[in-house]
Write a protein that holds these residues in place. Sequence first.
Motif, mmCIF file in Angstrom:
data_model
loop_
_atom_site.group_PDB
_atom_site.id
_atom_site.type_symbol
_atom_site.label_atom_id
_atom_site.label_comp_id
_atom_site.label_asym_id
_atom_site.label_seq_id
_atom_site.Cartn_x
_atom_site.Cartn_y
_atom_site.Cartn_z
ATOM 1 N N ILE A 23 0.766 -0.836 -0.272
ATOM 2 C CA ILE A 23 0.025 0.193 -0.136
ATOM 3 C C ILE A 23 0.831 1.244 0.083
ATOM 4 N N ASN A 24 2.133 1.213 0.658
ATOM 5 C CA ASN A 24 2.805 2.135 0.484
ATOM 6 C C ASN A 24 3.508 2.956 -0.510
ATOM 7 N N TYR A 25 4.052 1.448 -1.298
ATOM 8 C CA TYR A 25 4.340 1.379 -2.500
ATOM 9 C C TYR A 25 3.909 2.083 -3.428
ATOM 10 N N LEU A 26 2.348 1.562 -3.204
ATOM 11 C CA LEU A 26 1.178 2.094 -4.438
ATOM 12 C C LEU A 26 1.267 3.693 -4.454
ATOM 13 N N PHE A 27 0.691 3.649 -2.980
ATOM 14 C CA PHE A 27 0.793 5.305 -2.228
ATOM 15 C C PHE A 27 1.322 6.492 -2.762
ATOM 16 N N GLU A 45 3.223 -14.297 -5.932
ATOM 17 C CA GLU A 45 2.308 -13.636 -6.450
ATOM 18 C C GLU A 45 0.701 -14.092 -5.689
ATOM 19 N N ARG A 46 0.917 -14.768 -5.172
ATOM 20 C CA ARG A 46 -0.556 -15.025 -4.864
ATOM 21 C C ARG A 46 -1.239 -14.825 -4.004
ATOM 22 N N PHE A 47 -0.017 -13.803 -3.069
ATOM 23 C CA PHE A 47 -0.232 -12.884 -1.762
ATOM 24 C C PHE A 47 -0.965 -11.597 -3.245
ATOM 25 N N LEU A 48 -0.660 -10.850 -4.186
ATOM 26 C CA LEU A 48 -1.000 -10.112 -4.419
ATOM 27 C C LEU A 48 -2.591 -10.329 -5.410
ATOM 28 N N HIS A 49 -2.710 -11.541 -5.560
ATOM 29 C CA HIS A 49 -3.989 -11.819 -6.325
ATOM 30 C C HIS A 49 -4.906 -11.690 -5.414
ATOM 31 N N SER A 55 -10.326 -6.431 -3.165
ATOM 32 C CA SER A 55 -11.001 -5.003 -4.062
ATOM 33 C C SER A 55 -9.636 -4.303 -3.331
ATOM 34 N N ILE A 56 -8.197 -4.550 -2.839
ATOM 35 C CA ILE A 56 -7.519 -3.231 -1.772
ATOM 36 C C ILE A 56 -6.832 -2.739 -3.127
ATOM 37 N N LEU A 57 -6.420 -3.574 -4.522
ATOM 38 C CA LEU A 57 -5.456 -3.482 -5.790
ATOM 39 C C LEU A 57 -6.119 -3.312 -7.052
ATOM 40 N N VAL A 58 -6.027 -2.723 -7.499
ATOM 41 C CA VAL A 58 -6.802 -3.015 -8.740
ATOM 42 C C VAL A 58 -6.062 -3.097 -9.837
ATOM 43 N N LYS A 59 -6.378 -4.561 -10.782
ATOM 44 C CA LYS A 59 -5.182 -4.723 -11.952
ATOM 45 C C LYS A 59 -5.447 -4.011 -13.394
ATOM 46 N N ARG A 60 -4.682 -3.761 -14.096
ATOM 47 C CA ARG A 60 -5.353 -3.500 -15.765
ATOM 48 C C ARG A 60 -3.626 -3.580 -16.144
ATOM 49 N N ASP A 61 -3.811 -4.555 -16.738
ATOM 50 C CA ASP A 61 -3.238 -4.736 -17.211
ATOM 51 C C ASP A 61 -1.902 -5.621 -16.719
ATOM 52 N N GLU A 62 -0.713 -4.732 -16.194
ATOM 53 C CA GLU A 62 0.506 -5.839 -16.467
ATOM 54 C C GLU A 62 0.705 -4.528 -15.125
ATOM 55 N N TRP A 63 -0.040 -3.129 -14.964
ATOM 56 C CA TRP A 63 -0.236 -2.646 -13.866
ATOM 57 C C TRP A 63 -1.009 -2.809 -12.917
ATOM 58 N N LEU A 64 -0.996 -2.325 -11.682
ATOM 59 C CA LEU A 64 -1.581 -2.568 -10.418
ATOM 60 C C LEU A 64 -1.463 -1.367 -9.715
ATOM 61 N N TYR A 65 -3.041 -0.970 -9.157
ATOM 62 C CA TYR A 65 -2.767 0.019 -8.354
ATOM 63 C C TYR A 65 -3.733 0.347 -6.969
ATOM 64 N N LEU A 66 -4.279 1.264 -6.562
ATOM 65 C CA LEU A 66 -4.574 1.088 -4.864
ATOM 66 C C LEU A 66 -5.999 1.186 -5.106
ATOM 67 N N ASP A 67 -7.014 0.574 -5.001
ATOM 68 C CA ASP A 67 -8.500 0.312 -5.329
ATOM 69 C C ASP A 67 -8.582 2.516 -4.780
ATOM 70 N N ASP A 68 -9.638 2.800 -5.403
ATOM 71 C CA ASP A 68 -9.737 4.626 -5.487
ATOM 72 C C ASP A 68 -9.834 4.884 -4.310
#
Length: 413
Positions: A23-27, A45-49, A55-68
């Motif tokens: 969360i800190n990295y993505l923020f 990788e399973r932890f990220l999935h 719904s903590i993270l959002v995946k778009r293609d190869e990029w991950l974002y924090l949920d809005d």
Amino acid sequence: MPAFQSAEQLLRDIGGKRERLIINYLFVNKHGRFDVLADLLEGDERFLHRMIAKSILVKRDEWLYLDDRILSFLERFLEVNEDIQNYEVDEKIGAIALNIRLFQEENAWKRKEVFLQKVKKAMSSLGRVVKRNVIDLGKQVQMDYKTEVNPKVKEIKISEHNNKAVKLRKLIEGIEDLLENRVFFQEANDEMLNRLSVELRYDYLRDAKVNLRELSQEIVGYLNRIQAMQAVHRKLQEVKRLKDLFELEKRSNVEALIQQQQGLFFAPRLFISTPPSLEFLRSDQGHAIISKVANKLRHRARQNSSKSGVMAKKALDTTAVKEARINYFKLQQEFFKGDTDLFQFLLAFPFETNGSLEDRVKIFCKMALMYEDRMFFTGITEVYESLRYGVILPRDPRKSKSERIENTNWLKA
């Protein structure tokens, strides 16, 4: 169905060490590649999935974002959101007005207390939102004015900020109208409500109005400068168009203006640079340019460090060096005694050190600038060893311009 059923479950699933790391990295970075984040977790990788599934993270293609929702909560709580939350002020004003009306219409005191608590809740955070909006608006105005390169885009952005300032000023007036409802405050007779009203009026709204007034004056000044810059830009475009059509001399008085501006003869070449916008620097192309500049700076630092040893050796050399000093005052006195032009005078002058032609040209330029008001710039140019220079004579108020120019005929003989 929401991924979390309680606050305890939410805090448990985002409060772990690895969750806080992601969360800190993505923020901080706003986004991150899936493989990079997996490397931070030592390939798990399973932890990220699982974080994506919750719904903590959002995946778009190869990029991950924090949920809005999480990103918005962190930005609002830390007050780092760059968006102007005028809608939030408007919603709180509407909630206060609605609950005041419901409070006055309700007869049962227990239900009146429910509406009163909602009023106090909205008032307790309203002042901070207004203050943050004013500060963020001022920062965005200065940022867009200093970093935006396109004048038209800059004007649109500043005008939009001005509209937000006007809207915020009207919202503050609406808050003040609510605080003037003496009937409600007397009927509520609540000490905490009165304290919130005083804090809101004198600790937040008064300062916000002063800052908005100063910001509006600043915006007007910026808009006037932008319009002036656009007028100059349009004029330069027209000049360039005429120059490209070879009609500039025919349809303008550019030659007469240049002849009147003798200072252009010695003016240095202007190099105008504009800073890149933050949006460009955040892009991949901007990152590549930043890396290129950083490599050049590192290379220059290595060169300087290698030269430091040579400079240290030279510093140990105690051989006396005689520095050539020129008394420009006496030099100009000698020049004004004669009738020759400045360049020929300097060529023939016996300096203590036999100065080179380059040194004498530097002295020529410096004297022309230092004693400009006492010299006569004829506008005539001569050539000496493939070097073209302007003929400059001592100014004699007793002679007319034609007589002074006649003194230069010997140059053409």
